[in-house]
Every structure is written in C-alpha cells, then in structure tokens.
Design a protein around this motif. Structure first.
Motif, PDB file in Angstrom:
ATOM      1  N   ASP A 104    -126.831-127.097  -8.050  1.00  0.00           N
ATOM      2  CA  ASP A 104    -126.971-128.242  -6.355  1.00  0.00           C
ATOM      3  C   ASP A 104    -125.054-127.962  -6.310  1.00  0.00           C
ATOM      4  OD1 ASP A 104    -126.451-130.161  -4.222  1.00  0.00           O
ATOM      5  OD2 ASP A 104    -129.112-129.972  -4.443  1.00  0.00           O
ATOM      6  N   ASP A 105    -124.758-127.796  -5.169  1.00  0.00           N
ATOM      7  CA  ASP A 105    -123.669-127.577  -4.311  1.00  0.00           C
ATOM      8  C   ASP A 105    -122.930-128.724  -3.875  1.00  0.00           C
ATOM      9  OD1 ASP A 105    -124.964-126.953  -2.312  1.00  0.00           O
ATOM     10  OD2 ASP A 105    -123.556-126.245  -1.139  1.00  0.00           O
ATOM     11  N   HIS A 106    -123.946-129.638  -3.907  1.00  0.00           N
ATOM     12  CA  HIS A 106    -123.507-131.013  -3.607  1.00  0.00           C
ATOM     13  C   HIS A 106    -123.119-132.103  -4.861  1.00  0.00           C
ATOM     14  CE1 HIS A 106    -123.860-130.300   0.379  1.00  0.00           C
ATOM     15  NE2 HIS A 106    -125.289-130.531  -0.028  1.00  0.00           N
TER      16      HIS A 106
ATOM     17  N   ARG B  94    -126.243-133.676  -6.993  1.00  0.00           N
ATOM     18  CA  ARG B  94    -126.600-133.335  -8.695  1.00  0.00           C
ATOM     19  C   ARG B  94    -126.718-134.600  -9.538  1.00  0.00           C
ATOM     20  NH1 ARG B  94    -122.567-130.325  -7.929  1.00  0.00           N
ATOM     21  NH2 ARG B  94    -121.203-130.935  -9.617  1.00  0.00           N
TER      22      ARG B  94
ATOM     23  N   SER C 117    -122.420-125.466  -9.138  1.00  0.00           N
ATOM     24  CA  SER C 117    -122.355-125.874  -7.998  1.00  0.00           C
ATOM     25  C   SER C 117    -122.278-124.626  -6.862  1.00  0.00           C
ATOM     26  CB  SER C 117    -121.227-126.732  -8.005  1.00  0.00           C
ATOM     27  OG  SER C 117    -120.597-125.507  -8.243  1.00  0.00           O
ATOM     28  N   ASP C 118    -123.176-123.515  -7.902  1.00  0.00           N
ATOM     29  CA  ASP C 118    -123.192-122.357  -6.995  1.00  0.00           C
ATOM     30  C   ASP C 118    -123.788-121.368  -7.902  1.00  0.00           C
ATOM     31  OD1 ASP C 118    -121.441-120.551  -8.323  1.00  0.00           O
ATOM     32  OD2 ASP C 118    -119.320-122.069  -7.233  1.00  0.00           O
TER      33      ASP C 118
ATOM     34  N   GLU D 297    -122.007-119.556 -10.837  1.00  0.00           N
ATOM     35  CA  GLU D 297    -121.713-120.617 -11.506  1.00  0.00           C
ATOM     36  C   GLU D 297    -123.012-120.784 -12.382  1.00  0.00           C
ATOM     37  OE1 GLU D 297    -119.657-124.791 -12.571  1.00  0.00           O
ATOM     38  OE2 GLU D 297    -120.345-124.091 -10.076  1.00  0.00           O
TER      39      GLU D 297
ATOM     40  N   ASP E  47    -131.178-125.199  -6.475  1.00  0.00           N
ATOM     41  CA  ASP E  47    -130.951-125.098  -4.729  1.00  0.00           C
ATOM     42  C   ASP E  47    -130.943-124.166  -4.575  1.00  0.00           C
ATOM     43  OD1 ASP E  47    -131.088-125.980  -2.520  1.00  0.00           O
ATOM     44  OD2 ASP E  47    -128.825-126.643  -2.736  1.00  0.00           O
TER      45      ASP E  47
ATOM     46  N   MET F  93    -126.468-122.297  -1.298  1.00  0.00           N
ATOM     47  CA  MET F  93    -125.260-122.860  -1.938  1.00  0.00           C
ATOM     48  C   MET F  93    -124.178-122.027  -1.506  1.00  0.00           C
ATOM     49  SD  MET F  93    -126.365-123.572  -5.232  1.00  0.00           S
ATOM     50  CE  MET F  93    -127.012-121.998  -6.209  1.00  0.00           C
ATOM     51  N   PRO F  94    -123.070-123.063  -0.624  1.00  0.00           N
ATOM     52  CA  PRO F  94    -120.808-121.497  -1.127  1.00  0.00           C
ATOM     53  C   PRO F  94    -121.834-120.340  -1.751  1.00  0.00           C
ATOM     54  CG  PRO F  94    -120.684-123.406  -1.743  1.00  0.00           C
ATOM     55  CD  PRO F  94    -122.484-124.017  -1.669  1.00  0.00           C
TER      56      PRO F  94
ATOM     57  N   SER G  76    -126.210-117.893  -2.805  1.00  0.00           N
ATOM     58  CA  SER G  76    -126.871-118.683  -3.049  1.00  0.00           C
ATOM     59  C   SER G  76    -127.816-118.252  -3.966  1.00  0.00           C
ATOM     60  CB  SER G  76    -127.978-117.343  -1.069  1.00  0.00           C
ATOM     61  OG  SER G  76    -128.724-116.458  -2.380  1.00  0.00           O
TER      62      SER G  76
END
Length: 209
Positions: free
Chosen positions: A13-15, A19, A39-40, A43, A59, A62-63, A66
């Motif tokens: 998750d990118d948050h 997370r 986070s993306d 990764e 998620d 994500m930046p 996706s």
C-alpha cells in the motif's frame, strides 16, 4: 501454513499510516506474521520474489506501477500465488479487472478488521473472499455489455472536460466516430448524457475522477 506455523503476509500500500495499521492488525494474530511491506507495484513484485509470502495483500491505485500490474507481475512468476486486493474502489469494473489479472479475493478498506483477517485465512486456504458490496455490484452488472478500451479512453477525456472535437483530435478519429462511441457508451451505462456517463463510469470503476 509455513514451517513456522504462521501465514506469511506481504502488505502492499502506498499510504504509510494505513500500511502501519494493517500490519498492526495482522501481527496481533497468533497464526500470521508480516514478512515485508511495499509501497508500489514494482516494489511489490521485487519483495514478492525476495520473500515468497504465503499471501500478498495488494492495494490497486499506487504511484508508478499499479496494483493491477503488480498482480500480473507476481502471477507471471508464481501462477498460484495467493493475492488479496484491499482497496477503496467499490466498482464492479475494477473488481473484475483485478480478479481477471489473478487476484484471489477483493475487499474494501472500509471492511472491519475481523473481515480482513478472515479473508487472509480464506485466500491462504484456497477460497475466494469478496466483499458483499462488490459481489452485489458484479451480480447486478453481470449481463451488461462491457465498455471497450476505446470507449473508456473517450470517457476519460470527456471527464476532463474536453468537447467532442478535442476528443476526436486527441484520439486521431473523426467527430462522428466520437459521437457514435458516446451513443454506445450511453446505451451500455443506461444514461442519457455525458455527465451521467462520467458519474456512473467512475462509480463502477471504469475511470477515476
């Protein structure tokens, strides 16, 4: 289960704060442990290859790469890898896209903690948990004709406020072609105008607003 007796979970998750909360919930379970975070999408693929988790919690938005790209990338490396989507997007289009990409389950982030934990166990056991709200949306539109990639591209430009002439110029087609596509879009989404089409398409997950 792994040799240690725990379900090894990778959280994507990118948050960071969200997370952290998810990790805390999972770590409180006697039969689960978080082995890594990402986070993306890129990764996530790298961490999956490194850690080989029992379940990947993914998620979607994500930046960079996706969640959809990450699911496909992970599945290309491990076709049976259990992946559970955890997202804010309730639309049937997003859900079907994720499931077709290889996700084993689909939950909304608004779910209660117990539902999340039960879903992780279910995916690990080979079942396919889906939030009731999502299941209802999928069932409600099961017989609907899906929007094509070109129709979605047109809707995205319409949502940005572009008139038909600009949409036609950007997509290298005629204005009459754009009008014909919009007519098909209205019929598929059961709407009467551009504004309604954008609203319904966003709600169902075809486009983001």
């Amino acid at each position: 289960m792994s040799e240690a007796g725990s379900i090894r979970v990778l959280v994507v998750d990118d948050h960071p704060m969200l997370r952290e909360g998810i990790v805390a919930v999972i770590e409180r379970q006697a039969d689960m442990t978080v082995v890594g975070e990402a986070s993306d999408g890129l990764e996530a693929i790298a961490r999956f290859s490194e850690l080989n988790p029992d379940v990947t919690l993914m998620d979607l938005q994500m930046p960079g790469a996706s969640g959809f790209a990450a699911i496909e990338g992970i599945r290309a490396r491990a076709p049976r890898a259990p992946i559970l989507v955890l997202t804010t997007y309730p639309g049937d289009s997003q859900a079907l896209r994720a499931l077709k990409a290889g996700a084993n389950g689909y939950l909304l982030k608004s779910c209660i903690r117990r539902e999340l934990i039960d879903a992780i166990r279910a995916v690990h056991a080979g079942r396919r948990p889906i939030s009731a709200e999502i299941a209802q949306e999928i069932a409600a539109h099961a017989l609907d004709e899906r929007l094509t990639d070109r129709e979605v591209a047109i809707l995205k430009l319409v949502a940005e406020g572009h008139p038909n002439k600009q949409v036609a110029w950007r997509l290298q087609v005629s204005t009459d072609t754009v009008k014909a596509h919009l007519k098909n879009i209205f019929a598929k989404l059961d709407v009467n105008d551009r504004t309604q089409a954008v609203i319904i398409a966003a709600r169902r997950g075809y486009i983001d607003l």
